[in-house]
Design a protein around this motif. Structure first.
Motif: not given
Length: 249
Positions: A20-31
């Motif tokens: 889940v954390g990996a998906l967020v970091a991959w598809f969302v540009r997190v500052p």
């Protein structure tokens, strides 16, 4: 449902939080600052989990010697793995005035992934063993695993992505760790039924040692590199959150 299957499902759920954390970091540009804050929070959660859910429980069930041996063993295993990564050029530490190179970013992400594997497998075994008592899954332990795994996956993949890793590699790594967590929980439930308290204590403490080594060597330095003055506060908040979950559980 057979108990070992239930254990495997819970282990997969805990490991799935990494994905889940990996998906967020991959598809969302997190500052980067947000990644650092989340990483610091996750570090605090991991420290609390190691302290209250793992080391304390291991000492109570298996004694001080078994706990100390497992704890040091887990830390040594992580450090040795990190040394091997460093010798291959994946050094993640840097001076505060330097911009991270691609190899440093990839090295940091890989180091966190190694730590996630080294602490995730024993953690999952502990989850599987907790069902043997007949009292159900350890809710506080499961919550701590999930809360800490999301930041681990997010922060590691953020570094891998910036270093140009391909999605097949990134999700292959985290998917494999999640599956390994599920299998470890199932096998722990199957094979450790009736095992000595000392053996359970060693396995539990190995997870704690790997966790603490990873937090000290990778997560907190990386978080401080970006968040600076907020690192201590975020880590404290993560620790307090996990402590409250453990007490309420």
């Amino acid at each position: 449902m057979p108990q070992w299957v239930e254990a495997g499902v819970w282990g997969l759920a805990g490991g799935g939080a990494l994905v889940v954390g990996a998906l967020v970091a991959w598809f969302v540009r997190v500052p980067r600052d947000v990644v650092a804050v989340v990483m610091a929070f996750g570090a605090g959660v991991l420290i609390a989990a190691a302290s209250f859910e793992l080391v304390d429980e291991a000492e109570k069930t298996g004694g001080l010697l078994a706990t100390a041996c497992g704890f040091l063993g887990g830390a040594v295993a992580y450090v040795l793995a990190n040394v091997l990564l460093a010798r291959r050029g994946a050094r993640h530490r840097k001076r505060s005035s330097d911009q991270p190179s691609e190899s440093e970013q990839a090295g940091s992400g890989t180091a966190i992934a190694v730590g996630a594997l080294l602490d995730g497998v024993p953690e999952s075994v502990v989850l599987g063993v907790s069902l043997l008592s007949g009292g159900g899954i350890g809710v506080a332990m499961l919550a701590a695993v999930v809360i800490s795994n999301v930041p681990e996956g997010l922060s590691s993949v953020a570094g891998m992505k910036q270093a140009g890793r391909r999605p097949g590699y990134v999700f292959g790594v985290w998917g494999a760790i999640a599956v390994a967590s599920g299998l470890s929980a199932a096998l722990g439930n199957l094979l450790l039924d009736g095992a000595s308290p000392q053996l359970i204590a060693v396995i539990t403490a190995v997870a704690a040692g790997a966790i603490l080594a990873m937090v000290a060597d990778t997560m907190i330095p990386e978080a401080f590199e970006r968040a600076r003055l907020y690192t201590g506060l975020c880590t404290t908040a993560g620790f307090l959150t996990a402590f409250v979950v453990e007490r309420l559980g």
